[in-house]
Design an enzyme around this catalytic site. Structure first.
Site, mmCIF file in Angstrom:
data_model
loop_
_atom_site.group_PDB
_atom_site.id
_atom_site.type_symbol
_atom_site.label_atom_id
_atom_site.label_comp_id
_atom_site.label_asym_id
_atom_site.label_seq_id
_atom_site.Cartn_x
_atom_site.Cartn_y
_atom_site.Cartn_z
ATOM 1 N N HIS A 95 0.877 -1.183 0.000
ATOM 2 C CA HIS A 95 0.000 0.000 0.000
ATOM 3 C C HIS A 95 0.910 1.227 0.000
ATOM 4 O O HIS A 95 1.550 1.536 0.990
ATOM 5 C CB HIS A 95 -0.871 -0.057 1.268
ATOM 6 C CG HIS A 95 -1.803 1.092 1.446
ATOM 7 N ND1 HIS A 95 -3.177 0.966 1.342
ATOM 8 C CD2 HIS A 95 -1.581 2.398 1.742
ATOM 9 C CE1 HIS A 95 -3.738 2.144 1.573
ATOM 10 N NE2 HIS A 95 -2.796 3.027 1.817
ATOM 11 N N CYS A 104 -2.761 13.803 2.567
ATOM 12 C CA CYS A 104 -2.547 13.948 4.010
ATOM 13 C C CYS A 104 -3.187 15.246 4.483
ATOM 14 O O CYS A 104 -2.960 16.304 3.899
ATOM 15 C CB CYS A 104 -1.049 13.970 4.281
ATOM 16 S SG CYS A 104 -0.644 14.411 5.962
#
Ligand code: ZN
Length: 309
Positions: free
Chosen positions: A208, A241
């Site tokens: 991932h 993020c």
């Protein structure tokens, strides 16, 4: 036959950072569109407390819909036993339980030590094994911040390996090794995945990656070198993020499929259909940054013919 498995996580990893509630019908259409494009596994939602992430208040409805899509493996993220049991009751095929290798990150995320999170994982495995045959989901242990952490910086490779061995011994059916914050580089990725593979043996390992610093696809290539054959990705690279506005998020599903297919590795996924789903999702998420190059540049001439399913 598929050479490399590409799993969609935008419906979970992408949507969890979207600050407004995305309509349930949109989430369902997203799953349907990707399943029709040939994506055979989607992490459709997260079973976190609704207070913490109201985006997934409709998790049960999205799962129920995804379970109607033929041939699709329906995965869901669970951060604790309670979430995992709810996911099991709803009949998901696969539960991705995530803990952070970085102690500080784990505490910030789930307010527990990594050891406590591993103990919780043991209880999830027991709970799954206690269910009648045919109703036992695949239990996956996800190791977040395996290549670095925004709080601690470097994460020791030995620690990642030790935790991988512990969750494997605890009964994980599969592992996900995650560069949650995009700190990894190809050399570190190649070394870490080779090491974990030699430690845990036959258990399938998925990678991932995030493209936060532009190394997402380079890291995929390094993981391929280490014989990794399954990857998470997010449509349009959603999932940036929250502390780095505008930063790119997960590696982009369309771009990953393009790279693999161009290399002659079959994914079973139709890129044009994927791009159509992206356009549909983008309309519902107008102010969110969408990343990736293939949707903007188009496929190279001759590509579509050579890779027609
Ligand atoms: Zn992610």
């Amino acid at each position: 036959m598929v050479d490399v498995h590409v799993h969609e996580v935008g419906t979970r990893d992408g949507l969890q950072s979207v600050p407004f509630f995305v309509p349930t019908e949109m989430k369902k259409a997203w799953c349907t569109g990707e399943a029709e494009a040939g994506v055979h596994e989607i992490e459709v939602c997260s079973f976190v407390p609704v207070k913490l992430l109201p985006q997934f208040a409709d998790a049960a409805e999205v799962v129920a819909h995804a379970l109607t899509l033929e041939g699709l493996t329906v995965a869901a993220l669970a951060p604790n036993l309670k979430g995992a049991e709810r996911a099991m009751q709803l009949g998901v095929h696969k539960i991705n339980y995530v803990l952070s290798v970085s102690e500080s990150h784990n505490r910030a995320n789930v307010r527990r030590s990594t050891d406590e999170s591993i103990e919780d994982f043991v209880r999830i495995v027991e709970s799954a094994r206690g269910r009648p045959e045919g109703q036992r989901p695949i239990i996956v242990a996800g190791l977040a911040t395996a290549l670095g952490c925004t709080i601690e910086g470097n994460v020791s490779e030995d620690r990642v390996r030790q935790i991988a061995v512990r969750v494997a011994a605890a009964g994980a059916d599969e592992l996900i090794v995650a560069d949650t914050v995009g700190y990894g580089n190809p050399a570190a990725v190649r070394r870490l995945f080779r090491a974990i593979k030699s430690d845990v043996g036959e258990i399938p390992i998925k990678a991932h990656f995030h493209d936060t610093r532009g190394l997402g696809l380079a890291n995929v290539l390094a993981a391929l070198d280490a014989d990794v054959r399954a990857f998470d990705a997010s449509l349009g690279g959603l999932g940036g993020c929250p502390y780095a506005p505008g930063a790119s998020g997960n590696i982009c599903t369309e771009d990953l499929v393009f790279m693999l297919e161009a290399m002659g590795l079959k994914t079973g996924i139709d890129i044009q259909k994927l791009i159509a789903v992206r356009q549909q999702v983008q309309q519902a998420l107008t102010d969110q940054p969408f990343h990736g190059t293939i949707a903007k540049a188009g496929l190279p001439r001759g590509f579509a013919l050579a890779h027609a399913a």
